[in-house]
Design a protein around this motif. Structure first.
Motif, mmCIF file in Angstrom:
data_model
loop_
_atom_site.group_PDB
_atom_site.id
_atom_site.type_symbol
_atom_site.label_atom_id
_atom_site.label_comp_id
_atom_site.label_asym_id
_atom_site.label_seq_id
_atom_site.Cartn_x
_atom_site.Cartn_y
_atom_site.Cartn_z
ATOM 1 N N ALA A 124 -3.766 7.911 94.745
ATOM 2 C CA ALA A 124 -2.846 8.127 93.633
ATOM 3 C C ALA A 124 -3.609 8.324 92.330
ATOM 4 N N THR A 125 -4.694 7.579 92.157
ATOM 5 C CA THR A 125 -5.542 7.740 90.978
ATOM 6 C C THR A 125 -6.145 9.135 90.937
ATOM 7 N N ALA A 126 -6.663 9.586 92.068
ATOM 8 C CA ALA A 126 -7.269 10.915 92.124
ATOM 9 C C ALA A 126 -6.250 11.998 91.779
ATOM 10 N N MET A 127 -5.033 11.862 92.264
ATOM 11 C CA MET A 127 -4.007 12.871 91.956
ATOM 12 C C MET A 127 -3.574 12.796 90.499
ATOM 13 N N SER A 128 -3.603 11.606 89.904
ATOM 14 C CA SER A 128 -3.248 11.506 88.483
ATOM 15 C C SER A 128 -4.270 12.218 87.612
ATOM 16 N N ILE A 129 -5.534 12.248 88.055
ATOM 17 C CA ILE A 129 -6.570 12.983 87.337
ATOM 18 C C ILE A 129 -6.241 14.471 87.341
ATOM 19 N N VAL A 130 -5.841 14.970 88.511
ATOM 20 C CA VAL A 130 -5.472 16.381 88.631
ATOM 21 C C VAL A 130 -4.281 16.691 87.734
ATOM 22 N N SER A 131 -3.278 15.846 87.764
ATOM 23 C CA SER A 131 -2.069 16.110 86.970
ATOM 24 C C SER A 131 -2.370 16.121 85.479
ATOM 25 N N ILE A 156 -12.656 25.967 78.673
ATOM 26 C CA ILE A 156 -12.029 25.290 79.811
ATOM 27 C C ILE A 156 -11.044 24.283 79.231
ATOM 28 N N ASP A 157 -9.762 24.559 79.384
ATOM 29 C CA ASP A 157 -8.725 23.793 78.701
ATOM 30 C C ASP A 157 -8.306 22.591 79.543
ATOM 31 N N ASP A 158 -8.707 21.417 79.094
ATOM 32 C CA ASP A 158 -8.380 20.158 79.763
ATOM 33 C C ASP A 158 -7.635 19.290 78.752
ATOM 34 N N PRO A 159 -6.294 19.278 78.789
ATOM 35 C CA PRO A 159 -5.511 18.670 77.708
ATOM 36 C C PRO A 159 -5.848 17.216 77.383
ATOM 37 N N VAL A 160 -6.168 16.405 78.379
ATOM 38 C CA VAL A 160 -6.409 14.985 78.114
ATOM 39 C C VAL A 160 -7.855 14.563 78.357
ATOM 40 N N GLY A 161 -8.738 15.520 78.600
ATOM 41 C CA GLY A 161 -10.137 15.184 78.845
ATOM 42 C C GLY A 161 -10.395 14.572 80.211
ATOM 43 N N ALA A 162 -9.503 14.809 81.170
ATOM 44 C CA ALA A 162 -9.610 14.169 82.484
ATOM 45 C C ALA A 162 -10.860 14.598 83.238
ATOM 46 N N ILE A 163 -11.207 15.871 83.143
ATOM 47 C CA ILE A 163 -12.383 16.362 83.864
ATOM 48 C C ILE A 163 -13.652 15.700 83.321
ATOM 49 N N SER A 164 -13.721 15.559 82.023
ATOM 50 C CA SER A 164 -14.887 14.914 81.412
ATOM 51 C C SER A 164 -14.945 13.431 81.734
ATOM 52 N N VAL A 165 -13.819 12.740 81.561
ATOM 53 C CA VAL A 165 -13.787 11.296 81.780
ATOM 54 C C VAL A 165 -14.122 10.951 83.224
ATOM 55 N N HIS A 166 -13.452 11.601 84.150
ATOM 56 C CA HIS A 166 -13.566 11.200 85.548
ATOM 57 C C HIS A 166 -14.639 11.966 86.307
ATOM 58 N N GLY A 167 -14.861 13.218 85.939
ATOM 59 C CA GLY A 167 -15.829 14.028 86.652
ATOM 60 C C GLY A 167 -17.239 13.891 86.120
ATOM 61 N N VAL A 168 -17.438 14.270 84.866
ATOM 62 C CA VAL A 168 -18.774 14.237 84.276
ATOM 63 C C VAL A 168 -19.297 12.804 84.216
ATOM 64 N N VAL A 169 -18.465 11.882 83.774
ATOM 65 C CA VAL A 169 -18.908 10.483 83.695
ATOM 66 C C VAL A 169 -18.985 9.858 85.093
ATOM 67 N N GLY A 170 -18.154 10.331 86.016
ATOM 68 C CA GLY A 170 -18.283 9.869 87.397
ATOM 69 C C GLY A 170 -19.647 10.195 87.970
ATOM 70 N N ILE A 171 -20.146 11.391 87.659
ATOM 71 C CA ILE A 171 -21.497 11.777 88.077
ATOM 72 C C ILE A 171 -22.528 10.838 87.461
ATOM 73 N N LEU A 172 -22.363 10.552 86.173
ATOM 74 C CA LEU A 172 -23.279 9.623 85.497
ATOM 75 C C LEU A 172 -23.283 8.261 86.183
ATOM 76 N N GLY A 173 -22.103 7.758 86.491
ATOM 77 C CA GLY A 173 -22.006 6.457 87.141
ATOM 78 C C GLY A 173 -22.763 6.398 88.451
ATOM 79 N N LEU A 174 -22.651 7.466 89.246
ATOM 80 C CA LEU A 174 -23.362 7.511 90.527
ATOM 81 C C LEU A 174 -24.873 7.511 90.315
ATOM 82 N N LEU A 175 -25.319 8.263 89.330
ATOM 83 C CA LEU A 175 -26.763 8.393 89.108
ATOM 84 C C LEU A 175 -27.377 7.133 88.511
ATOM 85 N N LEU A 176 -26.570 6.299 87.858
ATOM 86 C CA LEU A 176 -27.096 5.074 87.244
ATOM 87 C C LEU A 176 -27.180 3.911 88.228
#
Length: 284
Positions: free
Chosen positions: A12-19, A220-240
């Motif tokens: 459900a969290t993953a789908m909320s990111i998409v929405s 790249i139009d991301d109204p709430v910054g979801a791609i940055s918050v969950h995607g880009v920072v998700g990558i950072l979290g894995l690498l740390l």
């Protein structure tokens, strides 16, 4: 039962990111049809590779509560849809300027962020899966502390950076900074000390500001910054993770990152494209 419950929460969290990323522009039925495919096939398969004892787990990939399996996965599906969907009307001008389209209700957005912040204690702490002895109780307590410290670090870092960049505070960036801190610590909330967790959250808060502004410049139009918050920072979290967990290796983290990102983006792009060619995905 606990595993099933958390998997429902995670998908459900993953789908909320998409929405969040496709908000305002997508047809409801197109979104619902994609959600059916995503939750039944795309998400569970990559989730099994790590949490079901699959090959990523055997390779030593570490992702405690889902910086990659949940958050980066949702963001990968989102960016595939956003690229095919296109930007909101009026977001980008013909001369290349970015036109801000501010949120309509920032108090409600703030309340939503605090609800997510509170929910993250269950998201991360619950991923320990048991609370049956003193050792497990102490582990969950440390996860709670680290989760909170990372969120606080993300808020402060994002707020300070936008103040330096723009000469004023920005509430939306502060809120995204909190969420970025939470996403960054989600890959490994148990191994770090509270100070390390704060620094990890701060790194997420700084990165999310840079990512949101960069994606805007890339149109790249991301109204709430979801791609940055969950995607880009998700990558950072894995690498740390290897910085605080001595059992983790950078090679295994890169393998998991590449597999989840490649699979989710590729499969989602195919589904979004089929929907676009058949029923259409954008509202008139």
């Amino acid at each position: 039962m606990s595993d099933f419950f958390f998997q429902v929460v995670f998908v459900a969290t993953a789908m909320s990111i998409v929405s969040g990323a496709v908000a305002e522009r997508m047809k409801l039925w197109a979104f619902l049809m994609f959600a059916a495919v995503f939750t039944a096939f795309i998400y569970p398969l990559q989730g099994y590779w790590k949490w079901g004892g699959g090959f990523l787990n055997d390779a030593g990939f570490n992702d405690f509560a889902g910086s990659g399996v949940v958050h980066m996965c949702g963001a990968a599906a989102a960016i595939a849809g956003v690229l095919l969907l296109g930007a909101r009307k009026g977001k980008y001008t013909a001369d290349g300027q970015v036109k801000p389209i501010p949120g309509a209700n920032l108090p409600l957005a703030t309340l939503g962020t605090f609800i997510l912040w509170m929910g993250w204690f269950g998201f991360n702490g619950g991923s320990e899966l048991k609370l049956s002895n003193v050792g497990e109780a102490n582990a969950v307590a440390l996860i709670f502390v680290n989760t909170n410290m990372a969120a606080a670090g993300g808020v402060i870092a994002a707020l300070v950076l936008v103040r330096l960049m723009w000469g004023k505070a920005d509430l939306t960036m502060a809120l995204n900074g909190a969420l970025a801190g939470l996403v960054a610590i989600t890959a490994e909330p148990l191994a770090p000390t509270p100070l390390q967790a704060t620094l990890i959250g701060m790194a997420g808060g700084l990165l999310v500001v840079v990512s949101i502004t960069t994606l805007d410049k890339m149109r790249i139009d991301d109204p709430v910054g979801a791609i940055s918050v969950h995607g880009v920072v998700g990558i950072l979290g894995l690498l740390l993770v290897p910085l605080t967990n001595t059992d983790a290796t950078l090679q295994a983290q890169l393998l998991g990152l590449g597999v989840i990102l490649g699979w989710t983006f590729g499969a989602s792009l195919v589904v979004w494209l089929l929907l676009k060619l058949t029923i259409g995905i954008r509202v008139s």
